[in-house]
Design an enzyme around this catalytic site. Structure first.
Site, short mmCIF file in Angstrom:
data_model
loop_
_atom_site.label_atom_id
_atom_site.label_comp_id
_atom_site.label_asym_id
_atom_site.label_seq_id
_atom_site.Cartn_x
_atom_site.Cartn_y
_atom_site.Cartn_z
N ARG A 162 0.75 -1.20 -0.10
CA ARG A 162 0.01 -0.13 -0.06
C ARG A 162 1.04 1.37 0.12
NH1 ARG A 162 -5.35 -1.47 2.58
NH2 ARG A 162 -5.86 0.60 2.67
N TYR A 165 0.77 4.30 -2.60
CA TYR A 165 -0.14 5.27 -2.31
C TYR A 165 -0.01 6.19 -1.09
CZ TYR A 165 -5.27 7.05 -1.78
OH TYR A 165 -6.24 7.92 -1.81
N ASP A 166 0.13 5.51 0.30
CA ASP A 166 0.25 6.09 1.30
C ASP A 166 1.47 7.17 1.25
OD1 ASP A 166 -1.54 4.00 1.69
OD2 ASP A 166 -0.61 3.13 3.35
N GLU A 167 2.56 6.59 1.05
CA GLU A 167 3.67 7.39 0.99
C GLU A 167 3.88 8.31 -0.33
OE1 GLU A 167 5.51 7.44 3.61
OE2 GLU A 167 6.07 5.46 4.22
N SER A 209 -19.22 -0.19 -2.59
CA SER A 209 -19.48 -0.37 -4.18
C SER A 209 -19.54 -1.91 -4.23
CB SER A 209 -18.67 0.31 -5.16
OG SER A 209 -17.04 -0.01 -4.90
N PHE A 211 -20.19 -4.20 -1.90
CA PHE A 211 -21.17 -4.90 -1.18
C PHE A 211 -22.49 -4.53 -2.12
CE2 PHE A 211 -19.61 -4.74 3.37
CZ PHE A 211 -18.85 -5.71 3.07
N ASP A 293 -4.06 -3.77 5.99
CA ASP A 293 -5.37 -3.32 5.95
C ASP A 293 -5.62 -2.73 7.61
OD1 ASP A 293 -7.76 -2.61 4.37
OD2 ASP A 293 -8.70 -4.16 5.62
N GLN A 296 -9.26 0.04 12.46
CA GLN A 296 -10.11 1.20 12.65
C GLN A 296 -9.42 2.30 12.13
OE1 GLN A 296 -9.70 1.32 17.13
NE2 GLN A 296 -12.04 1.55 17.22
N1 LIG Z 1 -12.65 7.92 -2.47
C1 LIG Z 1 -11.97 8.01 -1.25
O1 LIG Z 1 -12.83 7.35 -0.41
C2 LIG Z 1 -11.03 8.73 -1.22
C3 LIG Z 1 -10.30 8.60 0.36
C4 LIG Z 1 -9.34 9.49 0.58
C5 LIG Z 1 -8.58 10.02 -0.60
N2 LIG Z 1 -8.97 10.13 -1.95
C6 LIG Z 1 -8.58 10.95 -2.93
O2 LIG Z 1 -9.45 11.54 -3.80
C7 LIG Z 1 -8.83 11.62 -4.99
C8 LIG Z 1 -10.04 11.38 -6.01
O3 LIG Z 1 -10.27 10.09 -5.83
P1 LIG Z 1 -11.80 9.12 -6.23
O4 LIG Z 1 -12.44 8.44 -5.24
O5 LIG Z 1 -12.82 10.27 -6.99
O6 LIG Z 1 -10.77 8.21 -7.38
P2 LIG Z 1 -11.25 8.02 -8.91
O7 LIG Z 1 -10.29 6.79 -9.31
O8 LIG Z 1 -12.52 7.86 -9.24
O9 LIG Z 1 -10.61 9.27 -9.39
C9 LIG Z 1 -9.28 9.65 -9.62
C10 LIG Z 1 -9.10 10.32 -11.14
O10 LIG Z 1 -7.74 10.65 -11.24
C11 LIG Z 1 -7.50 10.25 -12.55
N3 LIG Z 1 -6.03 9.93 -12.79
C12 LIG Z 1 -5.24 8.84 -12.23
N4 LIG Z 1 -3.90 8.99 -12.65
C13 LIG Z 1 -3.91 10.38 -13.23
C14 LIG Z 1 -2.92 10.92 -13.94
N5 LIG Z 1 -1.61 10.71 -13.86
N6 LIG Z 1 -3.18 12.07 -14.49
C15 LIG Z 1 -4.56 12.46 -14.55
N7 LIG Z 1 -5.41 11.96 -13.97
C16 LIG Z 1 -5.18 10.73 -13.45
C17 LIG Z 1 -8.16 8.84 -12.93
O11 LIG Z 1 -8.50 8.64 -14.34
C18 LIG Z 1 -9.62 9.20 -12.27
O12 LIG Z 1 -10.36 9.98 -13.16
C19 LIG Z 1 -7.77 10.74 -5.18
O13 LIG Z 1 -6.63 11.64 -5.01
C20 LIG Z 1 -7.96 10.15 -3.97
O14 LIG Z 1 -6.48 9.61 -3.68
C21 LIG Z 1 -10.34 9.51 -2.17
#
Ligand SMILES: NC(=O)c1ccc[n+]([C@@H]2O[C@H](COP(=O)([O-])OP(=O)(O)OC[C@H]3O[C@@H](n4cnc5c(N)ncnc54)[C@H](O)[C@@H]3O)[C@@H](O)[C@H]2O)c1
Length: 335
Positions: A162, A165-167, A209, A211, A293, A296
């Site tokens: 992970r 993403y995290d780092e 999604s 579930f 994972d 909490q």
């Molecule tokens: N959904 C969550 O629960 C959640 C939680 C924490 C953080 N985030 C952050 O929120 C943001 C949006 O998340 P989401 O849930 O809508 O995800 P998502 O995957 O639906 O949307 C991310 C979008 O970024 C685009 N993308 C990916 N790499 C790219 C690149 N190199 N250049 C241009 N576009 C690129 C993808 O095509 C996608 O449309 C992300 O940065 C994610 O890390 C989401």
């Protein structure tokens, strides 16, 4: 257009933002789940939107209804490459967000977070405009304190599956704050907790999604571990409201600020609720918990309440109703 007070508005005043000045707003990742809702909201509020996406985890269907509107522009672009555009505000959401997607090409995931942040911060620096980073509760890793306040530095494995993403997100935060310290830029960092709603990807493995799709198909619902791990779920409309409020704060408010729903549910409770609301006959199957994972995760949203006047207002049942309706339409449109 770097000076927001002098933005030239080519359209009639009726469509202007509440400030009376039309803003041109860049949303990276704008075709994604949350990005598409943000684009929609900005247009509804009278702004112009430049939606940038490379469609890595999304498609045009999320923003199809916006294409052709005169205040919406779509650009296919990968944020790991520099972007030369003129805008007044930037929301940086581009990044694959679910483990299935971000582990597919982990090197590209880190590049998207890190090179993407560098490129967009460079753009914001040239334009002297505010920029918001979509950071994540994953910066807390498997937290040792609960709920997590923004002052907690986290417990993150730097070399696990992970970590890309995290780092990557942690490094992006570092960059945002270094640009702030070095160049005095108006940066904003939102630490987003689990968000759900219409336009989530049906096959990205995220729990809500997953579930709903399994329940609608009458398939067994997969629970990783014994289902006693907890999560909090924020409906997307509330999240977008949080973004808008954060962007509207004075330049000296940077965050990081947690945005999420503090109400915790066990994964088992969520599964039971989804089955009941869908009216499904799905059974439950248990699989081993994925590596690292967190057991909490719950946001402390004191800062969001105090500084943004924000708190979630959509009950889980209401948000699920709208999300189930979306997936029901989506699945019935697929032959
Ligand atoms: N959904 C969550 O629960 C959640 C939680 C924490 C953080 N985030 C952050 O929120 C943001 C949006 O998340 P989401 O849930 O809508 O995800 P998502 O995957 O639906 O949307 C991310 C979008 O970024 C685009 N993308 C990916 N790499 C790219 C690149 N190199 N250049 C241009 N576009 C690129 C993808 O095509 C996608 O449309 C992300 O940065 C994610 O890390 C989401």
């Amino acid at each position: 257009m770097s000076d927001r007070s002098t933005t030239i508005c080519p359209y009639p005043a009726s469509g202007r933002s509440s400030l009376g000045v039309r803003k041109r707003v860049l949303v990276t990742g704008g075709a994604g789940f949350m990005g598409s809702h943000l684009c929609e909201r900005l247009i509804a509020e009278g702004d112009e939107v430049l939606c940038v996406d490379n469609f890595f985890t999304s498609g045009r269907q999320n923003i199809e209804h916006l294409i052709g509107q005169k205040r919406f522009e779509l650009m296919r672009h990968d944020v790991t490459f520099p972007l030369y555009v003129e805008v007044d505000e930037i929301y940086n959401l581009a990044c694959p967000a679910s483990p299935i997607h971000y582990q597919h090409d982990p090197v590209q995931t880190t590049k998207t977070s890190v090179h993407g942040a560098i490129n967009l911060l460079g753009l914001a620096k040239r334009l002297r405009c505010p920029i918001m980073q979509a950071s994540t509760s994953e910066v807390y890793g498997d937290p040792r304190i609960h709920p997590q306040p923004e002052s907690y530095w986290g417990n993150v494995n730097p070399i696990g599956p992970r970590s890309c993403y995290d780092e990557g997100k942690r490094c992006a935060e570092t960059l945002f704050f270094d640009y702030r310290r070095q160049h005095g830029m108006p940066v904003k960092v939102a630490r987003i907790f689990n968000t759900y709603g219409p336009r989530m990807h049906p096959n990205d493995g995220r729990v809500v999604s997953n579930f709903i799709v399994q329940a609608l198909r009458g398939e067994a619902i997969t629970i990783y571990g014994d289902g006693s791990q907890t999560r909090s779920f924020c409906f997307v409309d509330d999240m977008i409201d949080g973004f808008r409020r954060l962007m509207a704060t004075p330049d000296d408010f940077t965050g990081p600020v947690n945005i999420g729903n503090p109400r915790e549910f066990t994964i088992r409770q969520l599964a039971d609720l989804v089955i009941e609301m869908v009216g499904s006959t799905s059974s439950l199957v248990h699989k081993p918990l994925p590596e690292n994972d967190p057991l909490q995760r719950q946001p402390d949203i004191t800062l969001a309440r105090d500084a943004l006047g924000w708190q979630p207002t959509t009950a889980l049942e209401e948000g699920l109703k709208r999300t189930i309706a979306y997936f029901d339409r989506l699945l019935s449109s697929v032959p």
